[in-house]
Structure formats: structure tokens, C-alpha cells
Design a protein around this motif. Structure first.
Motif, short mmCIF file in Angstrom:
data_model
loop_
_atom_site.label_atom_id
_atom_site.label_comp_id
_atom_site.label_asym_id
_atom_site.label_seq_id
_atom_site.Cartn_x
_atom_site.Cartn_y
_atom_site.Cartn_z
N ILE A 1 -4.33 -35.70 -66.75
CA ILE A 1 -3.83 -36.25 -68.02
C ILE A 1 -4.06 -35.28 -69.18
CG2 ILE A 1 -3.99 -38.70 -67.42
CD1 ILE A 1 -6.71 -38.65 -69.02
N ASP A 2 -5.06 -34.38 -69.03
CA ASP A 2 -5.34 -33.37 -70.07
C ASP A 2 -4.21 -32.35 -70.16
OD1 ASP A 2 -7.81 -34.61 -70.30
OD2 ASP A 2 -8.81 -33.16 -68.99
N ARG A 3 -3.40 -32.27 -69.12
CA ARG A 3 -2.29 -31.30 -69.08
C ARG A 3 -1.02 -31.85 -69.71
NH1 ARG A 3 -4.08 -26.25 -68.14
NH2 ARG A 3 -5.58 -26.17 -66.41
N LEU A 4 -1.07 -33.10 -70.18
CA LEU A 4 0.10 -33.73 -70.79
C LEU A 4 0.04 -33.58 -72.31
CD1 LEU A 4 -0.07 -37.05 -68.73
CD2 LEU A 4 1.31 -35.03 -68.20
N SER A 5 1.16 -33.83 -72.98
CA SER A 5 1.16 -33.84 -74.44
C SER A 5 0.24 -34.97 -74.91
CB SER A 5 2.57 -34.07 -74.97
OG SER A 5 2.97 -35.41 -74.71
N LYS A 6 -0.23 -34.87 -76.17
CA LYS A 6 -1.15 -35.88 -76.70
C LYS A 6 -0.55 -37.28 -76.61
CE LYS A 6 -4.37 -33.78 -79.90
NZ LYS A 6 -4.46 -33.16 -81.21
N LEU A 7 0.72 -37.38 -76.95
CA LEU A 7 1.40 -38.68 -76.96
C LEU A 7 1.50 -39.23 -75.55
CD1 LEU A 7 2.92 -40.83 -78.61
CD2 LEU A 7 5.03 -39.55 -78.15
N LYS A 8 1.94 -38.37 -74.64
CA LYS A 8 2.10 -38.78 -73.23
C LYS A 8 0.75 -39.20 -72.64
CE LYS A 8 4.46 -38.94 -69.27
NZ LYS A 8 5.33 -40.06 -69.00
N LYS A 9 -0.29 -38.44 -72.97
CA LYS A 9 -1.63 -38.76 -72.48
C LYS A 9 -2.08 -40.14 -72.96
CE LYS A 9 -6.39 -37.02 -72.59
NZ LYS A 9 -7.26 -35.86 -72.92
N MET A 10 -1.81 -40.41 -74.25
CA MET A 10 -2.18 -41.69 -74.83
C MET A 10 -1.47 -42.83 -74.11
SD MET A 10 -2.32 -42.06 -78.92
CE MET A 10 -0.80 -43.00 -79.04
N MET A 11 -0.16 -42.62 -73.86
CA MET A 11 0.63 -43.64 -73.17
C MET A 11 0.11 -43.88 -71.75
SD MET A 11 4.40 -42.45 -74.49
CE MET A 11 5.22 -43.04 -73.02
N MET A 12 -0.25 -42.77 -71.08
CA MET A 12 -0.74 -42.89 -69.71
C MET A 12 -2.08 -43.64 -69.68
SD MET A 12 1.50 -41.59 -67.75
CE MET A 12 0.71 -41.27 -66.20
N LEU A 13 -2.94 -43.36 -70.64
CA LEU A 13 -4.25 -44.03 -70.66
C LEU A 13 -4.11 -45.52 -70.95
CD1 LEU A 13 -6.55 -41.34 -72.30
CD2 LEU A 13 -6.53 -42.13 -69.92
N LYS A 14 -3.14 -45.86 -71.78
CA LYS A 14 -2.88 -47.29 -72.05
C LYS A 14 -2.43 -47.98 -70.78
CE LYS A 14 -1.87 -47.93 -76.91
NZ LYS A 14 -0.83 -47.53 -77.85
N LYS A 15 -1.53 -47.31 -70.07
CA LYS A 15 -1.02 -47.84 -68.82
C LYS A 15 -2.16 -48.00 -67.81
CE LYS A 15 2.60 -46.98 -65.42
NZ LYS A 15 3.54 -45.99 -64.89
#
Ligand code: NI
Length: 169
Positions: A145-159
Motif C-alpha cells: 500500500i506504500d507503493r500507491l498514491s496517497k489517495l489510493k492508499k487511503m481508499m485501500m485502508l478504508k476498504k
């Protein structure tokens, strides 16, 4: 006999723990390698890194063969050459249910030792290259998840929070 290991899930702090080079290729090390392989196969994962089971060696195991019958162990791994880029959908045993496309090198050459201390070099591409880079990141405390954009990472963590009841240990 070494204490049983288990796969630790995000956000367990072991996933960010610094690791050290293996200098002693002994039976205890080989037992850990065997235990990690068993856990990897049990989880139907293609790779598992030391930090995911609370160990601090620079070590990971991989099996990307279709029949899951070609276990490989990478100790003190180092990528000495990489070229091209490719987007690959990745999952991670420490993030059950979570998948994301991650951009990584397409072809890599990795130098490492096997569990008997023999130095090896391997050129890999496709799934193998992707898996080796993902696992080597783990050994450096880096998660996919650290390799994703900040926004994408945030979305993934919410999921992820929705998918799993996350408890901080
Ligand atoms: Ni992983």
C-alpha cells in the motif's frame, strides 16, 4: 524445536520492524524457513517475508509455480539490476481481502543466499519478479500500500478496515 510462527496482519508493528543480515546459516534458520513455507502454502500465498511472521532476518520465501511445488528461499537478497516497468495486481497475506495494482520493475536480477549459505543469482520477470520485489519490500518494512498514491492508499485502508476488524497489537 522453534516456537510456532503465524502470519501477522496489518497494522501489526512487526511489519515495520528493521531486519538484519543472516550470518549464521544454521538449523534454527532452516527450521524457520520450513515453517514459513508451510504457512505460505497454508495461506495459498506466493510469497512470505520474515517480518510477516515476527522474525527480523533478511529473508523471504517464494513459490510462483502453478503447482506450488517449487519452494525457494531468498536470504540477504539484493536486487542488482532491474529494467522496464509493469503494473501487477497484488495481494498480501498480511492484508486479507485487499488487492491493488502496483507498478514495479518488469525484469530483475537478484543476488541472495539459500538456506545453506550458498550464494546465488537469479534473473526473473513476470509474476516471479513482481513477487520478489513485493517480498523484498517487506524485508525493508515497506508494504504494498506504500507503493500507491496517497489517495489510493487511503481508499485501500478504508476498504481494509471494512473488510477486517482491525485491532492494534
Ligand atoms: Ni505481502
Amino acid at each position: 524445536m522453534a516456537a510456532p510462527l503465524k502470519i501477522l496482519q496489518y497494522p501489526h508493528k512487526a511489519l515495520r520492524e528493521p531486519t538484519h543480515q543472516v550470518t549464521d546459516f544454521n538449523d534454527a534458520l532452516r527450521q524457520h524457513v520450513q515453517q514459513m513455507l508451510s504457512l505460505m502454502y497454508e495461506d495459498q500465498a506466493v510469497g512470505l517475508a520474515s517480518t510477516q511472521v515476527g522474525l527480523t532476518y533478511r529473508l523471504f520465501v517464494v513459490d510462483v509455480s502453478p503447482q506450488q511445488n517449487q519452494p525457494e528461499c531468498f536470504i540477504n537478497p539484493e536486487i542488482i539490476e532491474s529494467c522496464g516497468t509493469k503494473l501487477y495486481e497484488e495481494g498480501c497475506a498480511s492484508f486479507p481481502g485487499l488487492y491493488a495494482k502496483v507498478l514495479r520493475a518488469d525484469t530483475i536480477t537478484v543476488q541472495y543466499y539459500d538456506e545453506f549459505g550458498e550464494k546465488k543469482t537469479q534473473k526473473a520477470n513476470g509474476l516471479a519478479a513482481n513477487c520478489i520485489q513485493h517480498e523484498l519490500d517487506h524485508v525493508n518494512g515497506i508494504l504494498f500500500i506504500d507503493r500507491l498514491s496517497k489517495l489510493k492508499k487511503m481508499m485501500m485502508l478504508k476498504k481494509y478496515e471494512k473488510l477486517n476488524r482491525v485491532t492494534d497489537e
